[in-house]
Design a protein around this motif. Structure first.
Motif: not given
Length: 368
Positions: A186-187, A193-195, A253-255, A350-353
């Motif tokens: 983790x992370x 992430x695509x999963x 996720x953003x960096x 939320x972002x991945x979804x």
């Protein structure tokens, strides 16, 4: 009468055999074995990252994943919130409840149930306490699982270690690998992430989201925002700049985005001020011309502050504060635009979804 009794017993036995065969044909035993684990670290966002990493490891190991329940104050069967079937497009899976009822008596009887823990070489396996504490104890208890022994290992959970896993823990000797925690860092690794695209919402969740969209916004567009502002989060962000880290909780996720100009997580990204939040929200409203706002938060929804600052835009601000956070996640995932916290695994869920649907996402203290 005795003849009739014998005939009745024979018929009953044949029916029982038929039922067993029917059940076994529905769930064929996987000769490659099974793997499962406790989703016992953190709240929903962390659990989902661990689930996706564990799903990827099950595929690498070529064992059927016994899909673990998610955890609130009790076990929540995966199928209550997501569709089991959609996971099968990626890998072989079976719901934990189905496995325990239908296959465990044959594949993993009570006298054969062994737990697996990662431990350093200098630690005895007696420290592998599979069920000690909460949520570990309740998680396994609610699945009616007790362990007769434990295995301590120090293997990694990556492709380089797969041959060692298969050599040391073959499926004929260990038909089920039950891990104390998820077999993933983790992370989560960016490559997995695509999963998220295989985690399709259940009809129950979709129906509830549609009801809220109708009741709150009359099915018109809305912006979803996620605010992390409770005291624990404030403390977690207090010294973040001294760490000079690009990987603080869910910050990759953003960096990791091509647009990122940040070398490490700043306090503004982790714990943005009210003014930073209001300014970015206004920019998004002016850009999208969407005036409905859905707020999800762990503490303070800032409804009054938003309404006052954006009075000229005549915004409509709604905050459900559901007992189950999955409702907030689903509402944010279906918003026309979303602004979240880069460091939060709740936001990363939320972002991945949203990425699956090519929906736009921005981050406090990061986006303009």
């Amino acid at each position: 009468m005795e003849v009739f009794s014998i005939i009745f017993d024979i018929i009953a036995s044949l029916l029982l055999i038929s039922v067993v065969k029917t059940e076994e044909s529905q769930y064929e035993i996987d000769p490659n074995g099974y793997i499962t684990f406790c989703l016992c670290m953190g709240r929903l966002g962390n659990q989902v990252e661990h689930f996706l990493g564990g799903l990827a490891f099950a595929k690498l190991l070529n064992r059927t994943l016994i899909v673990p329940p998610l955890r609130t104050n009790k076990n929540v069967p995966y199928s209550e919130w997501f569709q089991i079937e959609s996971l099968r497009a990626y890998h072989r899976v079976i719901d934990a409840q189905d496995f325990m009822q239908e296959l465990a008596p044959h594949v993993w009887p009570p006298e054969s149930r062994i737990g697996f823990c990662w431990l350093p070489n200098n630690k005895p396996k007696s420290e592998c306490k599979m069920k000690e504490g909460n949520p570990f104890g309740p998680f396994w208890n609610e699945l009616h699982i007790d362990f007769v022994d434990t295995v301590a290992h120090n293997l990694n959970y990556d492709s380089n270690s797969i041959d060692q896993w298969k050599k040391l823990y073959s499926s004929d000797r260990y038909p089920v690998i039950a891990l104390k925690g998820a077999p993933t860092p983790f992370p989560m690794k960016a490559q997995y992430r695509y999963l998220q695209k295989y985690m399709n919402w259940s009809n129950t969740i979709i129906n509830e989201v549609q009801q809220h969209q109708q009741n709150l916004f009359n099915n018109t567009p809305y912006i979803g925002i996620h605010l992390r502002n409770d005291n624990d989060w404030k403390k977690a962000c207090a010294d973040v700049e001294s760490y000079k880290s690009r990987s603080y909780m869910a910050s990759p996720q953003c960096l990791d985005l091509p647009s990122s100009t940040h070398t490490y997580v700043t306090h503004k990204i982790c714990y943005p001020s009210d003014n930073d939040i209001l300014r970015l929200l206004k920019n998004i409203i002016l850009r999208t011309r969407i005036h409905n706002i859905y707020v999800a938060t762990d503490k303070r929804p800032m409804i009054k502050e938003i309404q006052e600052y954006l009075s000229a835009q005549r915004v409509h601000v709604k905050h459900l504060d559901p007992w189950l956070p999955i409702i907030d996640v689903a509402m944010l995932a279906h918003a026309n635009y979303f602004i979240g916290n880069c460091v939060s695994s709740f936001t990363s869920f939320v972002k991945r979804a949203r990425d699956v649907q090519n929906l736009p996402t921005a981050f406090w203290g990061f986006s303009n």
